[in-house]
Every structure is written in C-alpha cells, then in structure tokens.
Design a protein around this motif. Structure first.
Motif, PDB file in Angstrom:
ATOM      1  N   GLU A 148       6.906 113.964 -22.021  1.00 22.44           N
ATOM      2  CA  GLU A 148       6.977 113.272 -23.046  1.00 22.44           C
ATOM      3  C   GLU A 148       6.139 111.814 -22.692  1.00 22.44           C
ATOM      4  O   GLU A 148       5.494 111.186 -23.431  1.00 22.44           O
ATOM      5  N   LEU A 152      11.671 116.810 -19.222  1.00 25.63           N
ATOM      6  CA  LEU A 152      11.305 116.211 -20.584  1.00 25.63           C
ATOM      7  C   LEU A 152      10.968 115.011 -20.622  1.00 25.63           C
ATOM      8  O   LEU A 152       9.875 114.602 -21.527  1.00 25.63           O
ATOM      9  N   PHE A 153      11.400 114.000 -19.732  1.00 34.23           N
ATOM     10  CA  PHE A 153      11.149 112.760 -19.830  1.00 34.23           C
ATOM     11  C   PHE A 153       9.601 112.716 -19.405  1.00 34.23           C
ATOM     12  O   PHE A 153       8.794 111.889 -19.802  1.00 34.23           O
ATOM     13  N   GLU A 195       8.652 110.354 -32.836  1.00 35.90           N
ATOM     14  CA  GLU A 195       8.286 111.784 -32.208  1.00 35.90           C
ATOM     15  C   GLU A 195       8.562 111.763 -30.795  1.00 35.90           C
ATOM     16  O   GLU A 195       8.468 113.113 -30.406  1.00 35.90           O
ATOM     17  N   HIS A 196       8.853 111.007 -30.147  1.00 36.24           N
ATOM     18  CA  HIS A 196       8.672 110.830 -28.573  1.00 36.24           C
ATOM     19  C   HIS A 196      10.186 110.921 -28.191  1.00 36.24           C
ATOM     20  O   HIS A 196      10.516 110.307 -27.262  1.00 36.24           O
ATOM     21  N   GLY A 256      16.307 117.206 -17.336  1.00 36.51           N
ATOM     22  CA  GLY A 256      16.088 115.999 -18.300  1.00 36.51           C
ATOM     23  C   GLY A 256      14.892 115.432 -17.809  1.00 36.51           C
ATOM     24  O   GLY A 256      13.961 114.735 -18.569  1.00 36.51           O
ATOM     25  N   LEU A 257      14.664 115.456 -16.577  1.00 35.39           N
ATOM     26  CA  LEU A 257      13.536 114.538 -15.854  1.00 35.39           C
ATOM     27  C   LEU A 257      12.291 115.224 -16.456  1.00 35.39           C
ATOM     28  O   LEU A 257      11.137 114.435 -16.546  1.00 35.39           O
ATOM     29  N   GLY A 314      15.794 112.825 -22.273  1.00 32.73           N
ATOM     30  CA  GLY A 314      15.590 113.200 -20.928  1.00 32.73           C
ATOM     31  C   GLY A 314      16.809 112.475 -20.152  1.00 32.73           C
ATOM     32  O   GLY A 314      17.781 112.850 -19.558  1.00 32.73           O
ATOM     33  N   PRO A 342      12.036 113.219 -26.892  1.00 32.03           N
ATOM     34  CA  PRO A 342      12.351 113.519 -25.427  1.00 32.03           C
ATOM     35  C   PRO A 342      12.574 112.546 -24.509  1.00 32.03           C
ATOM     36  O   PRO A 342      13.123 112.745 -23.275  1.00 32.03           O
ATOM     37  N   VAL A 343      11.787 111.525 -24.404  1.00 29.82           N
ATOM     38  CA  VAL A 343      11.415 110.542 -23.494  1.00 29.82           C
ATOM     39  C   VAL A 343      12.795 109.580 -23.302  1.00 29.82           C
ATOM     40  O   VAL A 343      13.275 109.099 -22.439  1.00 29.82           O
TER      41      VAL A 343
END
Lengths: 295, 330
Positions: free
Chosen positions: A109, A105-106, B295-296, A102-103, B302, B298-299
């Motif tokens: 992005e 992905l964060f 669009e973002h 998950g990190l 996550g 995943p931010v």
C-alpha cells in the motif's frame, strides 16, 4: 526444438536461477539462523525495483541508480529488522507469518501511495542494450548476460564470505546451532542484524536488475517470493550451497516448463505447477531438503 | 464458573444477533446487508475449519484457501454443466441440486486435503508452512490452467440453485438462514469433536507430539484425519460461497486469501470455535467499511496486525477469558 533454441532457453533458465538465488541467499540465512519465517522478503525486492526506477529517472543513469538504491534498501531492511522482526524471533512461526503478512500489506500500500497504482517500465541501460552473438547463430540479449554475470559474481562473493571469512564461519555456526554460538560469546543479535541487512541488499539488487526485464509493479515481490520459498525449501533451509543448486534447478524447470508445454499445446499455467510438483516430490523423499543443515 | 458464563452469554448473543439480522435489515429497508452478512457467515465457517488445524492442532497451514476454492469449483463446475446440459469430462452430468453438489464439494475438498496432508504432515515447522503454501499454489495454477472453466477470468454460472426443493438461493433471506443453519451445525459438530477423545488427542499433539507418540497414539493418523476434516469443512464453505456469488475464479484461492483466513482466526481468538466467527465478522466488516474513509487502509492495517501479534495474541474472544484462566493458559 532446435539446439540453438535449447541453448538460448538454457541461458534464460540460468539467468532466472541466479535472480532467484539473489533472493534466496538472504532468506535462507534468515530462516536458518533465527528459525524465522519472513514473508516480507519479497517487499524488499519490490522496494529495490521501485527505488532503482526512480533514481534512474532522476539521474538518467541505471548504474548510478543501482549504487544509490542499494544502501537505501539495506537501510529499509535494517529498519524492518530492528522495529518489527527483532521481537518476533522468540515467537512461534504463526506469529511470524502473521506479522510479516502485515508488513506485506503495509509495503504494497505504501508503494501505491508513493508511486501510484500504475506499473513502471524501465529501459535497459544503453550500454547493455542490443544482442551479442555469444552462441554462433543465436544472438542473445547483452543485458541478460550481464544479469547472469552479476548473479554468478554474487554467488562467488557469498561463497568466499561464507567459507573463507570469520563472519561466514559465525553464520554457518549460527545456522547449525544458534544457542551454542550465543553461549560461546558471539553477539548473535548483531550477527543477525548484519545478515538481515545483507539479505535485504541482495533482495533489493535482485529487484533492481529484474526491473528492466520484467515490469515494476505492486505485488511483484509476492509472486517471486513464493518461488524463492520453493528454492530454499528444496535446497535445505539455512544452506547457501543448497539455495544455489535449488535456484538453478527451479530456474531451469520454470523456463523449460514454459517452453515445452506450449510446444506440445498444453496450457502455460501447467509450467507454474511443475515447480511445485518438483518441490512436493523432493520433500516427500527428503523432508529437510537436498542439503540439510545439521541442527 | 461465573466467568465461563460470560463467554456463554457472548456466544448466545452473537448467534442471536446473526439470527435476527435479516429481520433488522428488512425493517431498516437495507436488504443489502443480508448478502453482506451471508458472506461473513460463509467465511466464518472457513475460519472455523482453519482453527481446527491451526488453533487446536497447532499446524500452521498457509494453504487453507485451496480447499475453500476446490469446494467452490465443484459447485461451480456442476452448475455450469447443468446449465449447459453437457457432461463433465464427457461422463458425468452436471447438477443444481445442492443435496448432491454440496456434499460432493465437501468430499472432493476432503479427499484433496487427505492427499496433501499425506505429504505435508511428514514435515514440520517452517517446512510445513512452505509445503502447504506450495500445494495451494499448485491447486491455484491448476485452476488457472483450466481454460474450459474460464481459466484466470473465472466462470459465471446461473445461480438458481434450489435447496432440496425448499429453499431458493436466489431468495436472499432463505439462503441466509440456510447458511446460518450450516454454521450452527458446524459449530455444534466441531464442539463435540474437540471435546471427544479424538479432539483431545489432537490438542495433545499440539502440546507435545513426541509425548503423545510415547503414550502410544499413532499421531500422524490423528493429525491427518484432523487435516482432512478441516479441508472438508473449508470445501463446504467454498460451496456456499460459489452459490452466494454465482461466480468462481482462481482468485478465491490466491495465497493471500489463506493469509486472510489466518488473520481472521488469530484476530478473533485462536483455539476457540466462536473466535474465528468474531474474527471473520470484524475482518470482513473492516474490509467493507474502511475503504469509505481511506482507500489506503492496508497501510494502517498492516502495522495494526503487527501490533495485534505482538501485544494482543489472545484475540477478541480471548479477552473474555477470565483472569485466572488467562494465567493458567500456556
């Protein structure tokens, strides 16, 4: 293959090896001491590269940028450790894999939002531009030599830290038996936060010095992360010495794996496979790596 | 028992919804959704297979997408040769008959899983995670290097696969029900398997492998069998996926795809067979719908994943588990 080309590739292999070592050193301690899987280590590498590229654009000086970016990456690492990872130590590996996935992905992005999806090309600092005839007849880029020097210097520093200081003694003890060290009155949490911060800084440094050599782009940490895993698994999780030896082996195999097949007319992706075949073979005979840490 | 029924009702309702979906999509004049949900069902099969080793066997594999990809490539390569009328390795003719290609995809994926398991299962803990990841990378780069089949770019092949002379994969609805039937079959067989003696041994190994060995079970063989079966089912899912897309590329076995599969299993509810189906549905719908808003995404996703791990480990299907069971669960 001429002798000169061979020597040049050997230097390239060493240089890739020490870059991998910068990443592996912190990660192997995290894995070893806290028995924790951290997939997000590559994100710190990426953050290091992006921060350094930005600071270099602002200040116009690569070295200043590195000095500025290092503490920032270390702080990001500490923040990640305190906010997210600290609660995960007691969990099983699956939870750690998922949470750190998950990190990734964060962070990927986040970089896309802040810096945009286009890759950044960094210039080699003028002071280190050009080539030097280090081996007679084969001029070699100065910057790559500098990377090699930085890597070896960090390795020497870590060797000193781990074997000659009290902190290093605690780290080694923590890797061998975490509970026992805790029972003897050492604040293992604080120790680990420190180790994590150090590891984050090293990963960031690897990203910074890799920036001018490769491309600064989203996901750059993911590809090198998996190679780093190979390094620490071959070396034995928790062992700095193992990480160093394995990093050099993987750096060499990867570099020569790229040169030799193309010379023989084989597809280059076979080179990528070589590293993993090596890892599978080593784990088949030594399931705990080359330098297993007792525990 | 009343609470157990609640879960049964959930399973039956979910499957009924999947069964009725093409009809609803037709009525709403949105045939686009049939393809979307067929994709969901295919990934649900792959997620179920991962759950066999992850949830029931306790083996954290970070390389499951490799078997999915191998299955897809078997179908893709055979179709490609059938279309070109050439021989595979100069020996075997290609085929479009799914009665040949799909079982073969399963077989090759299972054999690969058997070989990879033979080495990987010697290790445990972090080493196991890393070695499964490394093998998956090895497979990934193997297919990247196969320039005869498109290498990095992948391979598009004519998609007119015909199922036993009855069902055409070009026919959206017929193919949907074929995939649905496969999913139902996989669910039924896996349910039988985990209730069998074999399944109980596997779950015993998850709880305490040393104790199982002490009782006298050759645990390595049991776990290897489980790993192989899971690989085979993932290969079958991959075969369906190749037929669904008429296109294969190494990106379907990129290591982040393995991560996605783990997310599906855990989000839906690990250690249950319907959980992965729920997880695959939610995950793929999110992946499809959220980019419309930002669009973002995943931010946001996550950190949400992090929160799921920290606070909602039971997964969506796990919430349906009755309270007394929850407390009893380890």
């Amino acid at each position: 293959m001429t002798v000169l080309l061979f020597l040049e590739q050997m230097l390239n292999g060493l240089q890739l090896g020490v870059t991998l070592f910068l990443l592996a050193a912190g990660l192997t301690l995290v894995f070893g001491i806290m028995n924790m899987v951290n997939l997000a280590h590559g994100s710190l590498y990426m953050m290091g590269a992006y921060l350094c590229a930005t600071f270099a654009q602002w200040s116009g000086n690569f070295f200043l940028a590195v000095l500025l970016a290092l503490p920032v990456v270390a702080l990001i690492g500490l923040a990640v450790e305190i906010v997210a990872l600290r609660t995960l130590y007691a969990r099983d590996h699956l939870d750690q894999v998922l949470a750190t996935f998950g990190l990734i992905l964060f962070f990927n992005e986040l970089v896309k939002i802040v810096w945009g999806p286009v890759a950044i090309f960094m210039d080699i600092p003028p002071l280190l531009a050009g080539r030097v005839e280090f081996i007679p007849g084969a001029p070699y880029p100065v910057y790559r030599l500098a990377v090699l020097a930085v890597g070896l210097a960090v390795a020497a520093f870590l060797w000193w830290l781990i074997t000659r200081t009290r902190l290093g003694m605690l780290i080694r003890a923590g890797a061998a038996n975490r509970e026992m060290v805790g029972a003897l009155g050492v604040d293992i949490r604080l120790l680990f936060t420190l180790v994590f911060g150090l590891g984050a800084a090293l990963a960031g440094l690897a990203g910074m010095i890799a920036g001018p050599l490769y491309v600064v782009e989203i996901g750059m940490g993911d590809a090198i992360l998996i190679k780093t895993f190979v390094v620490i698994v071959i070396g034995g999780i928790g062992s700095i010495r193992g990480a160093f030896v394995a990093a050099l082996i993987v750096g060499m195999v990867d570099t020569f794996g790229r040169v030799l097949p193309s010379a023989a007319g084989l597809p280059a992706a076979l080179a990528e496979m070589m590293t993993y075949i090596l890892m599978a073979a080593i784990l088949f005979w030594k399931p705990r790596g080359l330098f297993p840490v007792m525990g | 028992m009343a609470a157990l029924d609640r879960r049964h009702v959930f399973v039956v309702t979910l499957l009924a919804l999947f069964a009725l979906l093409p009809i609803a999509a037709q009525l709403a004049d949105q045939p686009f959704y049939i393809g979307q949900f067929r994709r969901i069902l295919i990934f649900a099969i792959a997620a179920i297979s991962l759950d066999l080793i992850l949830g029931y066997g306790g083996m954290v594999s970070l390389g499951h997408a490799a078997f999915f990809g191998i299955g897809a490539y078997v179908v893709g390569i055979l179709n490609h040769h059938a279309a070109e009328e050439t021989l595979f390795l100069g020996l075997l003719p290609g085929s479009r008959n799914v009665l040949i290609t799909w079982p073969l995809a399963m077989l090759v994926a299972a054999a690969s899983a058997g070989l990879i398991g033979l080495v990987s299962l010697r290790t445990s803990g972090i080493y196991f995670i890393m070695i499964t990841l490394a093998f998956a990378q090895m497979v990934y780069f193997f297919f990247v290097s196969l320039s005869a089949y498109g290498g990095d770019d992948g391979l598009r092949f004519p998609g007119d696969t015909v199922i036993a002379g009855l069902i055409d994969t070009q026919d959206d609805i017929a193919f949907y029900y074929a995939v649905f039937a496969v999913l139902a079959g996989v669910l039924y067989l896996c349910q039988r398997m985990i209730e069998s003696r074999f399944g109980l041994v596997i779950q015993g190994c998850r709880e305490n492998e040393r104790r199982m060995q002490a009782i006298g079970f050759p645990t390595f063989r049991y776990r290897l069998a489980c790993f192989t079966i899971a690989g085979g089912i993932a290969g079958l899912a991959g075969a369906l996926f190749a037929a669904h897309e008429s296109y294969i590329s190494p990106s379907i076995m990129h290591w982040t795809r393995s991560g996605d599969l783990i997310v599906m299993v855990v989000m839906g509810g690990m250690g249950s067979l319907i959980g992965p189906v729920v997880g695959a549905t939610v995950f793929l719908l999110m992946e499809k719908l959220l980019p419309d808003y930002t669009e973002h995404w995943p931010v946001v996703f996550g950190p949400v994943l992090l929160l799921i791990v920290l606070f909602a480990k039971r997964g969506i299907f796990g919430w349906l588990r009755p309270r007394e069971h929850r407390r009893a669960a380890p």
